[in-house]
Design an enzyme around this catalytic site. Structure first.
Site, PDB file in Angstrom:
ATOM      1  N   ARG A   6      48.139  10.126  24.537  1.00  0.00           N
ATOM      2  CA  ARG A   6      46.933  10.220  25.228  1.00  0.00           C
ATOM      3  C   ARG A   6      46.733  11.623  25.392  1.00  0.00           C
ATOM      4  O   ARG A   6      47.646  12.477  25.507  1.00  0.00           O
ATOM      5  CB  ARG A   6      47.377   9.822  26.829  1.00  0.00           C
ATOM      6  CG  ARG A   6      47.064   8.194  27.188  1.00  0.00           C
ATOM      7  CD  ARG A   6      47.509   7.699  28.362  1.00  0.00           C
ATOM      8  NE  ARG A   6      47.045   8.639  29.571  1.00  0.00           N
ATOM      9  CZ  ARG A   6      47.457   8.391  30.856  1.00  0.00           C
ATOM     10  NH1 ARG A   6      48.020   7.348  31.047  1.00  0.00           N
ATOM     11  NH2 ARG A   6      46.933   9.123  31.853  1.00  0.00           N
ATOM     12  N   ARG A   9      47.120  17.318  36.390  1.00  0.00           N
ATOM     13  CA  ARG A   9      47.148  16.023  36.991  1.00  0.00           C
ATOM     14  C   ARG A   9      48.431  16.114  38.050  1.00  0.00           C
ATOM     15  O   ARG A   9      48.167  15.229  39.207  1.00  0.00           O
ATOM     16  CB  ARG A   9      47.755  14.874  35.826  1.00  0.00           C
ATOM     17  CG  ARG A   9      46.397  14.387  35.083  1.00  0.00           C
ATOM     18  CD  ARG A   9      46.667  13.835  33.723  1.00  0.00           C
ATOM     19  NE  ARG A   9      47.665  12.632  33.743  1.00  0.00           N
ATOM     20  CZ  ARG A   9      48.258  12.111  32.978  1.00  0.00           C
ATOM     21  NH1 ARG A   9      48.383  12.881  31.750  1.00  0.00           N
ATOM     22  NH2 ARG A   9      49.052  11.041  33.104  1.00  0.00           N
ATOM     23  N   ARG A  54      44.272   6.301  45.013  1.00  0.00           N
ATOM     24  CA  ARG A  54      44.649   7.413  44.628  1.00  0.00           C
ATOM     25  C   ARG A  54      44.228   8.830  45.310  1.00  0.00           C
ATOM     26  O   ARG A  54      44.403   9.708  45.274  1.00  0.00           O
ATOM     27  CB  ARG A  54      44.211   7.610  43.257  1.00  0.00           C
ATOM     28  CG  ARG A  54      45.114   8.341  42.255  1.00  0.00           C
ATOM     29  CD  ARG A  54      44.465   8.104  41.051  1.00  0.00           C
ATOM     30  NE  ARG A  54      45.453   8.783  39.790  1.00  0.00           N
ATOM     31  CZ  ARG A  54      45.925   8.203  38.609  1.00  0.00           C
ATOM     32  NH1 ARG A  54      46.005   6.815  38.888  1.00  0.00           N
ATOM     33  NH2 ARG A  54      46.213   8.796  37.845  1.00  0.00           N
ATOM     34  N   LYS A  58      54.922   3.794  36.401  1.00  0.00           N
ATOM     35  CA  LYS A  58      54.252   2.834  36.875  1.00  0.00           C
ATOM     36  C   LYS A  58      53.621   1.583  35.921  1.00  0.00           C
ATOM     37  O   LYS A  58      53.761   0.357  36.168  1.00  0.00           O
ATOM     38  CB  LYS A  58      52.957   3.337  37.630  1.00  0.00           C
ATOM     39  CG  LYS A  58      53.129   4.296  38.657  1.00  0.00           C
ATOM     40  CD  LYS A  58      51.905   4.599  39.453  1.00  0.00           C
ATOM     41  CE  LYS A  58      50.899   5.402  38.562  1.00  0.00           C
ATOM     42  NZ  LYS A  58      51.219   6.721  38.273  1.00  0.00           N
ATOM     43  N   ARG A 106      55.841  10.919  25.394  1.00  0.00           N
ATOM     44  CA  ARG A 106      55.384   9.518  25.197  1.00  0.00           C
ATOM     45  C   ARG A 106      54.432   9.205  24.324  1.00  0.00           C
ATOM     46  O   ARG A 106      53.321   9.837  24.196  1.00  0.00           O
ATOM     47  CB  ARG A 106      55.239   8.990  26.749  1.00  0.00           C
ATOM     48  CG  ARG A 106      53.944   9.247  27.259  1.00  0.00           C
ATOM     49  CD  ARG A 106      53.865   8.661  28.875  1.00  0.00           C
ATOM     50  NE  ARG A 106      52.582   8.771  29.194  1.00  0.00           N
ATOM     51  CZ  ARG A 106      52.202   8.586  30.300  1.00  0.00           C
ATOM     52  NH1 ARG A 106      52.874   7.929  31.227  1.00  0.00           N
ATOM     53  NH2 ARG A 106      51.088   9.114  30.932  1.00  0.00           N
TER      54      ARG A 106
HETATM   55  P1  ADP Z   1      48.477   8.589  35.188  1.00  0.00           P
HETATM   56  O1  ADP Z   1      49.017   7.844  36.468  1.00  0.00           O
HETATM   57  O2  ADP Z   1      49.640   8.594  34.371  1.00  0.00           O
HETATM   58  O3  ADP Z   1      47.917  10.017  35.636  1.00  0.00           O
HETATM   59  P2  ADP Z   1      46.451   7.009  34.787  1.00  0.00           P
HETATM   60  O4  ADP Z   1      46.179   6.172  33.594  1.00  0.00           O
HETATM   61  O5  ADP Z   1      46.492   5.869  35.829  1.00  0.00           O
HETATM   62  O6  ADP Z   1      47.595   7.763  34.368  1.00  0.00           O
HETATM   63  O7  ADP Z   1      44.919   7.588  34.958  1.00  0.00           O
HETATM   64  C1  ADP Z   1      44.521   8.624  34.063  1.00  0.00           C
HETATM   65  C2  ADP Z   1      43.286   9.301  34.488  1.00  0.00           C
HETATM   66  O8  ADP Z   1      42.476   8.106  34.882  1.00  0.00           O
HETATM   67  C3  ADP Z   1      43.683  10.255  35.754  1.00  0.00           C
HETATM   68  O9  ADP Z   1      44.019  11.406  35.353  1.00  0.00           O
HETATM   69  C4  ADP Z   1      42.204   9.918  36.394  1.00  0.00           C
HETATM   70  O10 ADP Z   1      41.344  10.996  35.710  1.00  0.00           O
HETATM   71  C5  ADP Z   1      41.551   8.581  35.991  1.00  0.00           C
HETATM   72  N1  ADP Z   1      41.867   7.747  37.199  1.00  0.00           N
HETATM   73  C6  ADP Z   1      42.821   6.664  37.022  1.00  0.00           C
HETATM   74  N2  ADP Z   1      42.939   6.077  38.361  1.00  0.00           N
HETATM   75  C7  ADP Z   1      42.095   6.791  39.174  1.00  0.00           C
HETATM   76  C8  ADP Z   1      41.511   6.629  40.444  1.00  0.00           C
HETATM   77  N3  ADP Z   1      42.441   5.570  41.337  1.00  0.00           N
HETATM   78  N4  ADP Z   1      40.901   7.671  40.730  1.00  0.00           N
HETATM   79  C9  ADP Z   1      40.265   8.340  40.303  1.00  0.00           C
HETATM   80  N5  ADP Z   1      40.459   8.735  39.219  1.00  0.00           N
HETATM   81  C10 ADP Z   1      41.504   8.012  38.552  1.00  0.00           C
END
Ligand code: ADP
Length: 312
Positions: free
Chosen positions: A169, A180, A95, A20, A134
């Site tokens: 990360r 996740r 999400r 993404k 990564r």
């Molecule tokens: P990825 O898509 O690789 O899991 P992100 O950077 O989008 O990574 O998200 C990292 C973390 O941030 C998620 O595992 C969650 O804990 C939190 N997070 C991100 N976006 C949201 C969201 N829209 N709602 C709730 N938690 C979120």
């Protein structure tokens, strides 16, 4: 909570590791609209040590979702900023079903709508492999693959653009990744279904090479168009931002910087047409590092007067 009148929103949905971020940076440059990534916003809050950042920390480190009300407020605050009046690309948000219905309601209040939800579909085994290997740039968020489970950063360990030290990360550890992915299946797949039912979801095979995925994203938001004189296809992004929206006249901007419109009688095609005889300038733009397309001046001044022909 209100957000200003905006142009339609584009969503980028997909599991962790689907690409993404990589694709969002391309679309952000191509469409010249802000890239609003909830994960990046949360990490920024953590870096700054804000109350939200501290509260989000434990959820993120476990691989759980941060509570809806915190994330919704954070994203909506971001969409209040003036650069989002032309629309925005939302990455990682919504999400959960609650986030999706809240977003829809807030947009509806302003006469706006989710125009397209792009869903990057990638098999789980590919996701696990990608995430385990990564490294990221802390400044531009670019990702750099390395061999899975190695401790050495790729190359000289620095971002080729920003020169910052790459990092991994903490939530990319295998046990957190597993969590996740489980959270994704439970909480986020219903969001994919929600936008499928609304008829705005476009499923994209995200397991392919980056430039191929980008070509599909472009044809999902516009299409391919052939010029009058040469046998070359150009990719364009439509101002309507959805390829299957056939109501009314369309116009767009090719990746190589020309304006195209239906009234000039361009032949329209799809991804297969583009891949058969692509304009090399358009193809070049699918590779990493490219300029904003919708803001580009057209190539030749003479092409500005009349509607241009995509003919090279
Ligand atoms: P990825 O898509 O690789 O899991 P992100 O950077 O989008 O990574 O998200 C990292 C973390 O941030 C998620 O595992 C969650 O804990 C939190 N997070 C991100 N976006 C949201 C969201 N829209 N709602 C709730 N938690 C979120």
């Amino acid at each position: 909570m209100t957000i200003p009148q905006t142009r339609p929103m584009i969503l980028l949905l997909g599991p962790p590791g689907a690409g993404k971020g990589t694709q969002a940076r391309f679309l952000h440059n191509t469409l010249a609209i802000p890239h609003v990534a909830s994960g990046d916003l949360l990490r920024e809050h953590r870096r700054r040590g804000t109350a939200l950042g501290l509260a989000a920390q434990e959820f993120m480190d476990r691989g759980d979702l941060v509570p809806d009300e915190m994330v919704v407020k954070m994203v909506m605050d971001r969409l209040q900023r003036s650069d989002a009046v032309r629309g925005a690309l939302l990455d990682g948000f919504p999400r959960s079903s609650v986030q999706a219905s809240t977003l829809d309601a807030l947009l509806a209040e302003r006469g706006s709508v989710v125009q397209t939800a792009l869903y990057l579909d990638v098999p789980t085994e590919v996701l696990v492999q990608r995430i385990a290997g990564r490294w990221l740039c802390p400044s531009c968020q670019a990702t750099y693959p390395s061999k899975a489970h190695t401790t050495a950063a790729p190359g000289d360990g620095r971002c080729v653009d920003c020169k910052d030290l790459l990092y991994q990360r903490p939530d990319d550890r295998p046990e957190v990744v597993q969590q996740r992915l489980e959270v994704y299946l439970r909480e986020t797949l219903p969001v994919v279904e929600h936008y499928t039912e609304r008829g705005v979801l476009v499923r994209v095979d995200g397991g392919r090479a980056i430039d191929r995925v980008r070509a599909t994203l472009c044809t999902s938001l516009g299409g391919a168009v052939r010029g009058h004189h040469h046998d070359r296809w150009h990719l364009y992004i439509s101002s309507r931002l959805r390829a299957d929206d056939v109501s009314g006249p369309w116009q767009g901007r090719t990746l190589c910087g020309r304006r195209v419109a239906d009234r000039t009688g361009h032949r329209r095609g799809g991804e297969a047409d583009f891949l058969s005889h692509s304009c090399r300038h358009c193809y070049q733009e699918l590779r990493p590092r490219q300029r904003p397309i919708l803001e580009l001046p057209v190539r030749r001044a003479s092409q500005q007067a009349s509607t241009e022909q995509a003919s090279s």
